[in-house]
Each structure stands twice: as C-alpha cells, then as structure tokens.
Design a protein around this motif. Structure first.
Motif, PDB file in Angstrom:
ATOM      1  N   ASP A 194      22.457  67.127  -3.658  1.00  0.00           N
ATOM      2  CA  ASP A 194      22.379  67.947  -5.094  1.00  0.00           C
ATOM      3  C   ASP A 194      23.654  68.197  -5.426  1.00  0.00           C
ATOM      4  OD1 ASP A 194      21.858  69.444  -7.072  1.00  0.00           O
ATOM      5  OD2 ASP A 194      20.346  70.690  -6.138  1.00  0.00           O
ATOM      6  N   SER A 195      24.495  67.829  -6.437  1.00  0.00           N
ATOM      7  CA  SER A 195      25.976  68.144  -6.880  1.00  0.00           C
ATOM      8  C   SER A 195      26.112  69.273  -7.630  1.00  0.00           C
ATOM      9  CB  SER A 195      26.628  66.669  -7.446  1.00  0.00           C
ATOM     10  OG  SER A 195      25.638  66.607  -8.690  1.00  0.00           O
ATOM     11  N   LYS A 196      24.871  70.023  -8.145  1.00  0.00           N
ATOM     12  CA  LYS A 196      25.018  71.036  -8.837  1.00  0.00           C
ATOM     13  C   LYS A 196      25.672  72.291  -8.113  1.00  0.00           C
ATOM     14  CE  LYS A 196      20.375  72.990  -8.527  1.00  0.00           C
ATOM     15  NZ  LYS A 196      19.127  73.605  -9.039  1.00  0.00           N
ATOM     16  N   TYR A 197      25.800  72.055  -6.758  1.00  0.00           N
ATOM     17  CA  TYR A 197      26.283  73.306  -5.879  1.00  0.00           C
ATOM     18  C   TYR A 197      27.539  72.617  -5.636  1.00  0.00           C
ATOM     19  CZ  TYR A 197      21.630  75.203  -5.754  1.00  0.00           C
ATOM     20  OH  TYR A 197      20.352  75.762  -5.957  1.00  0.00           O
ATOM     21  N   CYS A 198      28.403  73.714  -5.232  1.00  0.00           N
ATOM     22  CA  CYS A 198      29.743  73.455  -4.739  1.00  0.00           C
ATOM     23  C   CYS A 198      29.935  72.900  -3.381  1.00  0.00           C
ATOM     24  CB  CYS A 198      30.685  74.634  -4.828  1.00  0.00           C
ATOM     25  SG  CYS A 198      30.826  75.621  -6.418  1.00  0.00           S
ATOM     26  N   PHE A 199      30.789  72.021  -2.932  1.00  0.00           N
ATOM     27  CA  PHE A 199      30.672  71.264  -1.708  1.00  0.00           C
ATOM     28  C   PHE A 199      31.994  71.616  -1.013  1.00  0.00           C
ATOM     29  CE2 PHE A 199      27.730  68.156  -3.191  1.00  0.00           C
ATOM     30  CZ  PHE A 199      27.092  67.716  -1.922  1.00  0.00           C
ATOM     31  N   TYR A 200      31.865  71.793   0.367  1.00  0.00           N
ATOM     32  CA  TYR A 200      33.007  71.962   1.206  1.00  0.00           C
ATOM     33  C   TYR A 200      32.914  71.105   2.262  1.00  0.00           C
ATOM     34  CZ  TYR A 200      34.079  76.539  -0.943  1.00  0.00           C
ATOM     35  OH  TYR A 200      34.650  77.422  -1.768  1.00  0.00           O
ATOM     36  N   SER A 201      34.076  70.661   2.645  1.00  0.00           N
ATOM     37  CA  SER A 201      34.211  69.770   3.781  1.00  0.00           C
ATOM     38  C   SER A 201      35.162  69.848   4.785  1.00  0.00           C
ATOM     39  CB  SER A 201      34.805  68.349   3.083  1.00  0.00           C
ATOM     40  OG  SER A 201      36.099  68.558   2.363  1.00  0.00           O
ATOM     41  N   CYS A 202      35.043  69.536   6.079  1.00  0.00           N
ATOM     42  CA  CYS A 202      35.811  69.548   7.130  1.00  0.00           C
ATOM     43  C   CYS A 202      36.931  68.366   7.090  1.00  0.00           C
ATOM     44  CB  CYS A 202      35.212  69.656   8.498  1.00  0.00           C
ATOM     45  SG  CYS A 202      36.187  70.038   9.796  1.00  0.00           S
ATOM     46  N   LEU A 203      38.139  68.894   7.133  1.00  0.00           N
ATOM     47  CA  LEU A 203      39.343  67.887   7.261  1.00  0.00           C
ATOM     48  C   LEU A 203      39.539  67.392   8.662  1.00  0.00           C
ATOM     49  CD1 LEU A 203      42.163  69.976   5.105  1.00  0.00           C
ATOM     50  CD2 LEU A 203      40.136  68.182   4.212  1.00  0.00           C
ATOM     51  N   GLN A 204      38.953  67.725   9.639  1.00  0.00           N
ATOM     52  CA  GLN A 204      39.096  67.366  11.014  1.00  0.00           C
ATOM     53  C   GLN A 204      37.840  66.632  11.529  1.00  0.00           C
ATOM     54  OE1 GLN A 204      40.386  71.611  12.192  1.00  0.00           O
ATOM     55  NE2 GLN A 204      40.751  70.174  13.870  1.00  0.00           N
ATOM     56  N   CYS A 205      36.780  66.773  10.955  1.00  0.00           N
ATOM     57  CA  CYS A 205      35.566  65.852  11.086  1.00  0.00           C
ATOM     58  C   CYS A 205      34.748  65.281   9.885  1.00  0.00           C
ATOM     59  CB  CYS A 205      34.692  66.558  12.219  1.00  0.00           C
ATOM     60  SG  CYS A 205      34.088  68.233  11.676  1.00  0.00           S
ATOM     61  N   ASP A 206      33.645  64.535  10.311  1.00  0.00           N
ATOM     62  CA  ASP A 206      32.995  64.310   8.992  1.00  0.00           C
ATOM     63  C   ASP A 206      31.929  65.311   8.776  1.00  0.00           C
ATOM     64  OD1 ASP A 206      31.873  62.794   7.100  1.00  0.00           O
ATOM     65  OD2 ASP A 206      30.873  61.248   8.559  1.00  0.00           O
ATOM     66  N   PHE A 207      32.291  66.346   8.117  1.00  0.00           N
ATOM     67  CA  PHE A 207      31.262  67.506   7.917  1.00  0.00           C
ATOM     68  C   PHE A 207      31.092  67.964   6.543  1.00  0.00           C
ATOM     69  CE2 PHE A 207      29.652  71.796   7.975  1.00  0.00           C
ATOM     70  CZ  PHE A 207      28.511  71.625   8.451  1.00  0.00           C
ATOM     71  N   ILE A 208      30.016  67.654   5.893  1.00  0.00           N
ATOM     72  CA  ILE A 208      30.104  68.089   4.362  1.00  0.00           C
ATOM     73  C   ILE A 208      29.103  69.128   4.284  1.00  0.00           C
ATOM     74  CG2 ILE A 208      29.678  67.452   1.966  1.00  0.00           C
ATOM     75  CD1 ILE A 208      32.223  66.165   2.856  1.00  0.00           C
ATOM     76  N   VAL A 209      29.263  69.979   3.434  1.00  0.00           N
ATOM     77  CA  VAL A 209      28.017  71.275   3.131  1.00  0.00           C
ATOM     78  C   VAL A 209      28.236  71.754   1.882  1.00  0.00           C
ATOM     79  CG1 VAL A 209      29.847  72.659   4.284  1.00  0.00           C
ATOM     80  CG2 VAL A 209      27.283  73.471   4.505  1.00  0.00           C
ATOM     81  N   HIS A 210      27.083  72.233   1.240  1.00  0.00           N
ATOM     82  CA  HIS A 210      27.224  73.078   0.068  1.00  0.00           C
ATOM     83  C   HIS A 210      27.830  74.304   0.230  1.00  0.00           C
ATOM     84  CE1 HIS A 210      23.845  70.126  -1.400  1.00  0.00           C
ATOM     85  NE2 HIS A 210      24.594  69.955  -2.298  1.00  0.00           N
ATOM     86  N   ARG A 211      28.192  75.033  -0.485  1.00  0.00           N
ATOM     87  CA  ARG A 211      28.726  76.464  -0.363  1.00  0.00           C
ATOM     88  C   ARG A 211      27.482  77.430   0.041  1.00  0.00           C
ATOM     89  NH1 ARG A 211      32.658  80.178  -1.435  1.00  0.00           N
ATOM     90  NH2 ARG A 211      31.849  82.124  -1.871  1.00  0.00           N
ATOM     91  N   THR A 212      26.239  77.077  -0.721  1.00  0.00           N
ATOM     92  CA  THR A 212      24.975  77.824  -0.319  1.00  0.00           C
ATOM     93  C   THR A 212      24.461  77.516   0.837  1.00  0.00           C
ATOM     94  OG1 THR A 212      23.778  76.274  -1.475  1.00  0.00           O
ATOM     95  CG2 THR A 212      24.473  78.018  -3.014  1.00  0.00           C
TER      96      THR A 212
END
Length: 620
Positions: A194-212
């Motif tokens: 769901d792209s309606k929420y802001c995404f955050y990513s980890c620069l050291q590993c493959d981890f993507i997460v919504h801000r919520t």
C-alpha cells in the motif's frame, strides 16, 4: 494537567473563527469535498482583532482524566508531547500545530513541493476514507494535501522533524530512512504494498516498512484469542491462516503469534484492528491474574457459593429429572432445565445450569475489543451481538463502553464456533462488504454480525446461532433437537400451529416420533425474557406477565391475540405481544439501514444525518 500558569491570550486566531471568518473556495479531491484554507492564523490580520470572545491560551503536556485530548481542528489525538491551545469561548482544545498552520507549508517529509491546507466539508462529505499517510489516523478536519503525489498529512505530522530518519530498535536494529517517492514496495511488517503510507528503508539491509508499521505494538491482547499475541518478523509454522480474515499467512513477513505456544497467528493489520484490539501495548505488563477468575467459591464436594447468590449455598444435582418438570429456568441464560447437571440453591429456588455456574467473571469476546465482566441484571437488557432483548446475566464492557452488553449465550462463543447444525467450523466475519443470508431463518442483511463457514456457503446470524439445540415441549414427551436440511424435500406440518414447516429453514424435531415444530412455536418471540420482569423505556414502564389466562389478550400493536408465553403490559394498560413491538424494533432489514445501539434500524438518510452531526459536534 500541566500548564503555563494563567498565560496571556495568544496572538493566533481560534480555528473556529478562522474557518468562519470568510467563505472559502470548495474543491474536490479523490471523491471528497474540501475547503481550501488560504487565510492567515495570525489574529492581527483580521479586522475584528479586538474581539476577545475567542481567546486562546497555551497548555503544555495537556491531559484530561482519560489521559488524552482530541483536537477539535483535526479530530485526532497525538499523545507524544503535543502542546494544546484552549479556547475560552469554544471550550475546545486544539493542537498547537493545527492552530499555527499556514495555508501553504513545506513539510520536512515533502521539502520539494508545497502542501495546501484544506478543511473537510461536512455538508457534502458524509463517507470518506482519507487517512494521514504518516500516522494512519482518519482525516476529520484540517489536513495538508499535495495533489501530484496524492499525499495527505494532518498538521501535526506535517510539522514533525524526525521524518528524515527514525531510530526504533524495537522494530529494527538499524536506522530507518525516509523513502520520499511513491513506489510499489512491500512492507516487511504488514506484507502489503500500500503506497498511500510513507515508506522507510534500511540502508544496511533489505528492510522496507511503512511509517505506520514502525510503531506497531510488540505484545497485544485481541478479542478473538484467549492468550496474548507477540509480534514476530517470521513464523516457525507454515500453511497457517489468519485468525481474523482467514486468509493464508506469508510466514516471511511480520505477523502476531500466540505467546503460549498455540499454533495461531494473525496478520499485523488484522491484529491491530480497532474492533478487536483495545489499543494497549502490553510489553513488560504482567498478565492479569483475574482474567480467568471463577464465579464461585468451592465450599465442599459439589457445594459452591456463587457470587450472584452469596447468601446461600448451592448443591450440584446430576439427575435433574427427579427435581424439575421443565417449568424452571436457569437464572443466567433463562433457558429451561431440561437435561444435564444443575446447581440448585439449598434454601430457595435459585438454580443454574452447571455450565452457566462455571461462567468466568471476566472474559474476552470476539465481537468486542475490551474485557467484559459478568453481572446479574434484574431487568431485561439489549444484547449488542444478537440484537435481542434478554434477561438473566450479562457480560458488560469494563472499559469505556458503559452501555455495551452481551448475553451469556453470545459471550460463550470462542474464535471457532462448532455449531451442531453444521459439520464445519464457523468463524465471525469482520470485513463484511455484502449482505449475508442466514441459512436457518433466511434473514439477509449487511449490518449485523455473522458466523460463516470457510468451506461452504453456510452462514448464521447470532440469533439463530444462539438458539438452544435441545428443548422440550408439552406436545411431545421426548427431547426436541434443532435441525436444518439444505436439500430437504416433501411437506411437513408443525404440531403446534398446524401449518407447513420448511425443512430448508431451521426447525425442531423429535428423532423418535418424527414430528416437526416451528422455532417460534416452541420458543416464542422473546424466549429469553422471563415473566415478572419490570423495566422502563423512554416513555413508560413495561411489565412482563405470563400469557396463561383462559382468554389470551389482544395485542394493541398487531390487533391479534397474543400467542406467545409472555405478554408486555405497559403502564397505560396496553398489552403488546413482543419486545420488538414494544420498542418498534425492525432488526432484520435487507439493504435498507444499519442498527444502532438500541436495536433500532437507522435508515441511510438518517444515518448520514447523525454521522454529519457527530462530525460537526467537534466544532462549537
């Protein structure tokens, strides 16, 4: 409430005055109407600057008795160190960020493009599903919007400086960085793209997460499982189905699983639904020892002292046919004492089914997010699960919902219901989008709660799901059982009213005699309201009397003779045959309206009016 001691009036204008000071241009975004706010929040920019009827005073760390304040400008509550303004005229609280919100704003989370301040137009917007892309809370007033990215931010989130990076070791061991562009990415916590929420990513590993999803709780208690659930990024089990939506769980993404070792898991989004989770984080919180407290004290073998009848002792009887003739009823569930074990008072006629005596004092029910407490009720009450009036014992909400009650029959259901009328397990439907048809009574509605089978098209409303499986009737000496035959054929007649019985609907039958009975002919219209009960509605006092006279009274509503076991007598002398007629209830309605907390059908035009009034009530 910690505040600045008697601060002077601020130099900013009250949001209420700001909105009403001029006529704003109305526009429509994503199917909802909004006002474009283009005026200043400084009081010196207004002609009536000397008007002191709306004076704002600043409060720091503002908390009311419940530990929170809802802002009347954006309609939401942000607890983390938020500062509030209080208007002495409106008697309302406003976030500092909502009051000091410029019409055009460059947010830290969207520094390249300006955001436009909008206000929800309640006159034309009744249903909308806009949420803040940062915190996920519903938009209910002031909001910032950027149309190119379809970005929605409430004023509090728009001004937050921590958007660029978030450090939350409980969710991820590395620093999480804001991903500024909209993209089709899959969140590792909720498994949604769901792209309606802001995404955050980890620069050291493959981890993507919504801000919520960064701030989802670690340990929670939901209403549809008896144990606590803890968050995990991967499940040790495979081929599991979510305990709420019944869809398959991808074990490579974050889910909630049982802390006691049950093979049970729930999607993270399903587990944090507000209709099954009370919103409390339970990490490092001790287990409540009273969650499984018994309703009685065991005095001796087979002798107890029940909390609702503490002045007398009760004894267990295993062969009730020696003592009861079917005319006595259980004090908790109001069902007759036909078979099974019972507890009977040693000094009076107070009696329980053994199962009812063992009902826990506190429990969770899958239809309500809060913990329920068992209470004896001396008048009939309205069950908010089956939408039916009942006497006896009620489970009432112990947290913030004082009018919510559930009868003991509905409260006895667990997350999986094994109903004797169907070979497969039944589950509560949480995301009901279309009307369901009850397989027993045929009622079709999209506004009441249903139990449904995951393997076939069998569905049950709670009224039919809580019907007693075994009953007795004076027209047959044997035990009658509840039946339902989807593919039945042939003609059968009810032994009471001598009209045809449709076996494709629910009916009672004797397995030895082969006779059939309509459900209402056996149980009546109000099977769980006992004679002798007196209550009051908004207009008059109502007494329930037995319908055992030589001549049955004529109902003042339907103008027919009352044919059920009980009659409702009002204080003005009217005789009414059912609680449905007393209160004007129309519970089962196909595609017409919703049911409010009193059991009344609220038609769509009235429903929209009430929703509008509820939203507008946030303004003075």
């Amino acid at each position: 409430m910690n505040s600045i001691d008697y601060p002077p009036p601020s130099l900013v204008i009250c949001p209420f005055r700001r909105i009403l000071s001029r006529k704003f241009e109305m526009t429509e975004f994503s199917g909802s109407s909004f006002f474009i706010i283009d005026n200043s929040y400084h009081i010196s920019d207004y002609d009536d600057a000397e008007d002191e009827t709306h004076q704002l005073r600043l409060f720091l760390g503002c908390n009311n008795e419940e530990g929170e304040h809802y802002c009347s400008a954006c309609g939401n509550n942000h607890k983390s160190g938020t500062t509030y303004y209080f208007c002495n005229k409106c008697k309302k609280y406003y976030h500092k960020e909502c009051v000091e919100s410029p019409p055009i704003f460059f947010s830290p989370c969207h520094p390249k493009n300006p955001l436009q301040l909008l206000y929800t137009n309640f006159d034309t917007t009744i249903y909308y599903d806009k949420e803040c892309h940062a915190c996920g809370l519903m938009i209910n007033g002031l909001v910032y919007y950027f149309f190119t990215c379809d970005l929605w931010l409430d004023p509090v989130c728009a001004r937050k400086r921590e958007f660029s990076a978030i450090n939350n070791p409980k969710r991820h061991e590395h620093m999480l960085h804001y991903f500024p562009r909209k993209a089709s990415l899959t969140c590792d916590v909720c498994a949604l793209d769901d792209s309606k929420y802001c995404f955050y990513s980890c620069l050291q590993c493959d981890f993507i997460v919504h801000r919520t999803c960064i701030y989802l709780p670690r340990v929670i208690q939901i209403s549809c499982h008896i144990h606590r659930l803890s968050f995990t990024l991967s499940l040790p089990f495979q081929n599991l189905f979510c305990g709420v939506c019944r869809r398959k769980i991808n074990e490579n993404y974050g889910e909630y699983s049982c802390t006691k070792g049950c093979v049970y898991a729930v999607h993270s989004k399903c587990a944090t639904r507000l209709d099954i989770w009370d919103g409390k984080e339970l990490e490092d919180q001790p287990e409540m020892l009273y969650d499984n407290i018994k309703s009685f004290e065991e005095i001796d073998d087979g002798i107890i002292r029940h909390f609702s009848h503490a002045h007398h002792l009760m004894r267990l009887y295993e062969n009730i046919e020696r003592f009861f003739d079917g005319e006595q009823n259980c004090q908790a569930c109001i069902l007759p004492l036909d078979d099974g074990n019972v507890y009977r008072c040693m000094q009076c006629d107070f009696v329980f089914h053994e199962a009812c005596a063992n009902l826990p004092r506190f429990k969770y029910n899958m239809a309500h997010p809060h913990r329920l407490i068992l209470r004896p009720i001396d008048k009939y009450f309205f069950c908010h699960v089956c939408y039916r009036y009942s006497c006896g014992f009620s489970y009432m909400c112990s947290e913030g919902c004082p009018s919510y009650s559930v009868d003991v029959r509905c409260a006895s259901f667990s997350e999986v219901v094994d109903h004797p009328s169907h070979p497969h397990p039944l589950f509560l439907i949480y995301d009901q989008k279309t009307a369901q048809a009850c397989s027993i009574c045929g009622t079709e509605s999209a506004y009441i709660q249903w139990l449904s089978c995951a393997k076939c098209d069998f569905s049950l409303c709670f009224r039919c799901a809580t019907l007693p499986y075994k009953v007795k009737h004076e027209d047959d000496e044997h035990i009658l059982t509840l039946c339902y035959e989807k593919n039945a054929s042939g003609l059968y007649w009810c032994q009471v009213c001598e009209k045809t019985t449709n076996l494709k609907k629910g009916y009672y039958t004797c397995n030895e005699c082969g006779v059939t009975f309509h459900i209402k002919c056996i149980l009546g219209e109000d099977p769980y309201i006992k004679a002798g009960t007196i209550t009051e509605n908004c207009r008059q006092k109502v007494e329930v009397i037995p319908n055992n006279r030589l001549s049955r009274p004529i109902c003042n509503k339907c103008q027919r003779r009352c044919r059920y076991k009980t009659v409702f007598k009002t204080s003005n002398g009217n005789m009414i045959c059912s609680a449905r007629e007393v209160y004007g209830l129309r519970v089962y309605v196909k595609n017409v309206g919703a049911i409010n907390e009193f059991g009344d059908v609220v038609y769509f035009d009235l429903l929209m009016k009430r929703m509008k009034e509820k939203k507008e009530s946030s303004w003075p």
